[in-house]
Design a protein around this motif. Structure first.
Motif, mmCIF file in Angstrom:
data_model
loop_
_atom_site.group_PDB
_atom_site.id
_atom_site.type_symbol
_atom_site.label_atom_id
_atom_site.label_comp_id
_atom_site.label_asym_id
_atom_site.label_seq_id
_atom_site.Cartn_x
_atom_site.Cartn_y
_atom_site.Cartn_z
ATOM 1 N N ASN A 81 0.815 -1.227 0.000
ATOM 2 C CA ASN A 81 0.000 0.000 0.000
ATOM 3 C C ASN A 81 0.846 1.273 0.000
ATOM 4 N N SER A 82 1.988 1.246 -0.706
ATOM 5 C CA SER A 82 2.842 2.431 -0.736
ATOM 6 C C SER A 82 3.540 2.507 -2.089
ATOM 7 N N THR A 83 4.279 3.618 -2.290
ATOM 8 C CA THR A 83 5.123 3.712 -3.490
ATOM 9 C C THR A 83 6.586 3.755 -3.044
ATOM 10 N N GLU A 84 6.904 3.023 -1.988
ATOM 11 C CA GLU A 84 8.274 2.993 -1.462
ATOM 12 C C GLU A 84 8.823 1.568 -1.509
ATOM 13 N N ARG A 85 10.147 1.487 -1.572
ATOM 14 C CA ARG A 85 10.808 0.180 -1.549
ATOM 15 C C ARG A 85 11.789 0.123 -0.391
ATOM 16 N N ALA A 86 12.072 -1.100 0.053
ATOM 17 C CA ALA A 86 13.072 -1.284 1.108
ATOM 18 C C ALA A 86 14.452 -1.418 0.473
ATOM 19 N N ILE A 145 3.530 7.763 -1.798
ATOM 20 C CA ILE A 145 2.615 7.232 -0.784
ATOM 21 C C ILE A 145 3.479 6.496 0.219
ATOM 22 N N PRO A 146 3.632 7.059 1.445
ATOM 23 C CA PRO A 146 4.566 6.441 2.388
ATOM 24 C C PRO A 146 4.067 5.104 2.917
#
Length: 338
Positions: free
Chosen positions: A139-144, A175-176
């Motif tokens: 549910n975000s637009t971030e990657r690890a 989106i965090p």
């Protein structure tokens, strides 16, 4: 914006997010004295996300030099924790310190570089291992971005990543990632309360009123969760009474409790994947948690829907329905289940 990052620091404010599992190791001490000390000595703002979550987000904001100081303190704190944990362990080789950054996906291309050239350069010049996750966090637009190595290698690596982030700002809205709470849904089925722990539904003695309200809202949106009422007393075709007892969770020799009945759900084809899961993992989880038999009909040509047949006791069926609806709600709203 000036993009060179120097040891002396710049008048550039940057925010770096870290993802940590379990109790956040930098909290420490009485009322978070460790993180308080880190804030004071580094000059960075350090915030830890609230909530009873298996994962927490640590947000570090400040001028670049303050961020580097904060990361140095965190990396050395992690190494100290590893050394302390090894004193009670037979292991002889010290594992590397590992940190997970959370980076907007739109910046990951610059971090990897053409043909992986940039990430290779960072690995070679710092001695740290760096891995960019292929998938975005839920549910975000971030990657690890996972970094592991000695504290010094990690600090050098973070400096180089900061350079890339300053040179290539995120594109579009980010989106965090927000970790989901660990609190499990409380489910009301057949007059009994349950909480979900791992792959099992555990009877829960409290909160019956809250549960009853949940049971009344078992269908989050009618078109997707519609049930065809079961025919009263409809039996599951069984070959032996022993099979029936096993299905109902009874040991041999005991009378079977309520007769098995059947409910049917109709699910749109494009949502069936979220119920089945990769290689059937989700549907198997639902079967195990609920104790119900669940069959998904094959796709019919020309039909945009699939039929799901749930068989078991009323409590099994009720629990299976709730879990299926929770998966659908999660998929359609893009948010976690209740």
């Amino acid at each position: 914006m000036e993009s060179k990052v120097s040891e002396g620091g710049l008048n550039v404010t940057l925010t770096i997010r870290l993802l940590m599992h379990g109790k956040v190791q930098v909290e420490g001490g009485h009322k978070g004295e460790t993180v308080k000390k880190m804030r004071e000595e580094s000059g960075a703002r350090i915030n830890i996300s609230e909530g009873n979550c298996p994962e927490r987000i640590v947000t570090i904001t400040g001028p670049t030099d303050a961020i580097f100081k904060a990361f140095a303190m965190i990396a050395y704190k992690f190494e100290e924790d590893i050394i302390n944990s090894m004193s009670n362990s037979p292991a002889t080789s010290k594992p590397p310190v590992t940190l997970r950054l959370v980076v907007p996906a739109s910046q990951c291309g610059s971090l990897i570089g053409k043909g992986g050239s940039k990430i290779k350069e960072i690995r070679e010049s710092t001695g740290a291992q760096v891995q960019v996750a292929g998938d975005m966090l839920p549910n975000s637009t971030e990657r690890a971005v996972t970094i592991s190595g000695t504290p010094d290698a990690i600090i050098q690596c973070v400096k180089q990543i900061c350079v890339v982030m300053l040179e290539s700002p995120p594109k579009g809205a980010t989106i965090p990632y927000r970790p989901k709470p660990a609190s499990t849904p409380v489910i009301f089925a057949g007059g009994q309360a349950y909480t979900i722990q791992g792959q099992y539904a555990i009877p829960h003695p409290d909160q019956l009123t809250k549960l009853h309200q949940l049971a009344m809202q078992q269908t989050p949106f009618p078109p997707l969760g519609q049930t065809n009422p079961a025919f009263p007393g409809e039996k599951l075709p069984l070959h032996s009474s022993e099979e029936a007892q096993n299905l109902m969770g009874q040991s041999s020799g005991l009378d079977a409790s309520p007769p098995a009945s059947t409910h049917e759900l109709t699910i749109p084809n494009d949502l069936i994947g979220c119920i089945i899961g990769r290689q059937g993992t989700k549907i198997n989880e639902i079967r195990q948690m609920s104790g119900a038999q669940i069959k998904i009909a094959n796709a019919t040509e020309g039909s945009s829907e699939r039929q799901i047949t749930i068989t078991g006791s009323p409590a099994n069926i009720s629990l299976a329905q709730y879990l299926i609806n929770a998966r659908l709600t999660s998929e359609v709203t893009g948010m976690g289940a209740l």
